[in-house]
Design a protein around this motif. Structure first.
Motif, short mmCIF file in Angstrom:
data_model
loop_
_atom_site.label_atom_id
_atom_site.label_comp_id
_atom_site.label_asym_id
_atom_site.label_seq_id
_atom_site.Cartn_x
_atom_site.Cartn_y
_atom_site.Cartn_z
N ALA A 75 -23.60 43.64 -31.79
CA ALA A 75 -23.52 42.30 -32.36
C ALA A 75 -23.36 41.26 -31.25
CB ALA A 75 -22.35 42.21 -33.34
N ASP A 79 -26.12 38.40 -30.24
CA ASP A 79 -25.63 37.03 -30.28
C ASP A 79 -25.69 36.35 -28.92
OD1 ASP A 79 -24.43 34.94 -31.88
OD2 ASP A 79 -22.61 35.25 -30.71
N VAL A 139 -21.27 41.68 -36.79
CA VAL A 139 -21.74 40.29 -36.79
C VAL A 139 -20.70 39.35 -37.37
CG1 VAL A 139 -23.44 38.72 -37.80
CG2 VAL A 139 -24.18 40.89 -36.80
N ARG A 140 -20.09 39.74 -38.47
CA ARG A 140 -19.17 38.85 -39.18
C ARG A 140 -17.70 39.14 -38.90
NH1 ARG A 140 -20.87 34.33 -41.17
NH2 ARG A 140 -19.59 34.45 -43.05
N SER A 196 -28.26 44.34 -35.91
CA SER A 196 -27.39 43.16 -35.80
C SER A 196 -28.20 41.87 -35.86
CB SER A 196 -26.61 43.21 -34.49
OG SER A 196 -25.67 44.27 -34.50
N SER A 197 -29.35 41.85 -35.20
CA SER A 197 -30.21 40.67 -35.23
C SER A 197 -30.70 40.40 -36.65
CB SER A 197 -31.39 40.87 -34.28
OG SER A 197 -32.25 39.75 -34.30
N ALA A 200 -27.70 39.20 -38.81
CA ALA A 200 -27.31 37.83 -38.47
C ALA A 200 -28.30 36.83 -39.05
CB ALA A 200 -27.21 37.67 -36.95
#
Length: 213
Positions: A75, A79, A139-140, A196-197, A200
């Motif tokens: 993540a 990011d 991610v979160r 993850s991408s 997101a």
């Protein structure tokens, strides 16, 4: 700096974005992949030596725990945040849930009959939801059942994307097996970063639709 995603982001665009992000951090990603693979060694040994069921079930926990750490790392890579990459976080609750779900599904499949059908259904759901739950947690910043719930919601929102991630995982698994496990140290972080991408981008799209910043 946190990544932003265009309103017209597609699955191939998000997957490419994750791949490029991983490439920029490839040396560190290979280390993360090696550590994750090391966590799965007890499971591989137990499966290869026909260990008792209880021992095999126990070895799924460190493997799942390693995946939660890899998801958090990925993540940060997706990011573009080096700070988050260094802040490795494990999620024991989510690891136990995933390991337990996998064990129950395997047990059902080994029994056969009605239990086998239930095991097959459980395994299918786990394969679809688990990658999204792991990525959503990273991610979160969610853990445990909150991460699992988030992954289930995302799978329901975009089932085609969820199935595509499963297909990528299967292809990655074949590549790892064909290379006698050597490529696994690259395949694991690659799949985690792409997931993850995708997550997101999907979360941002949902927030935008709901009018949230």
């Amino acid at each position: 700096m946190a990544a932003t995603y265009t309103a017209a982001a597609t699955l191939p665009w998000l997957a490419k974005r994750g791949l490029l992000a991983l490439w920029r951090e490839l040396p560190v990603a290979l280390v993360a992949g090696t550590l994750t693979l090391a966590a799965a060694v007890p499971l591989a040994v137990a499966a290869g030596t026909a260990a008792p069921g209880w021992l095999l079930a126990g070895t799924t926990v460190p493997a799942a725990l390693g995946l939660t750490g890899l998801a958090h790392f990925a993540a940060g890579v997706a990011d573009g945040d080096a700070t988050r990459m260094r802040a490795l976080r494990l999620d024991p609750v989510l690891a136990l849930v995933l390991a337990g779900g996998g064990t129950l599904a395997g047990l059902g499949l080994s029994v056969g009959g009605v239990a086998g059908l239930a095991g097959a259904a459980g395994a299918a759901v786990l394969l679809v939801v688990a990658p999204l739950a792991l990525a959503y947690g990273g991610v979160r910043g969610r853990t445990g059942l909150a991460a699992l719930r988030g992954g289930a919601i995302l799978a329901a929102v975009r089932p085609s994307w969820a199935l595509t991630l499963v297909a990528l995982g299967v292809l990655g698994g074949f590549a790892a097996v064909a290379s006698l496990g050597i490529l696994a140290i690259a395949v694991l972080p690659l799949l985690a970063t792409v997931a993850s991408s995708v997550v997101a981008g999907l979360v941002e799209e949902i927030n935008r639709s709901a009018g949230q910043p």
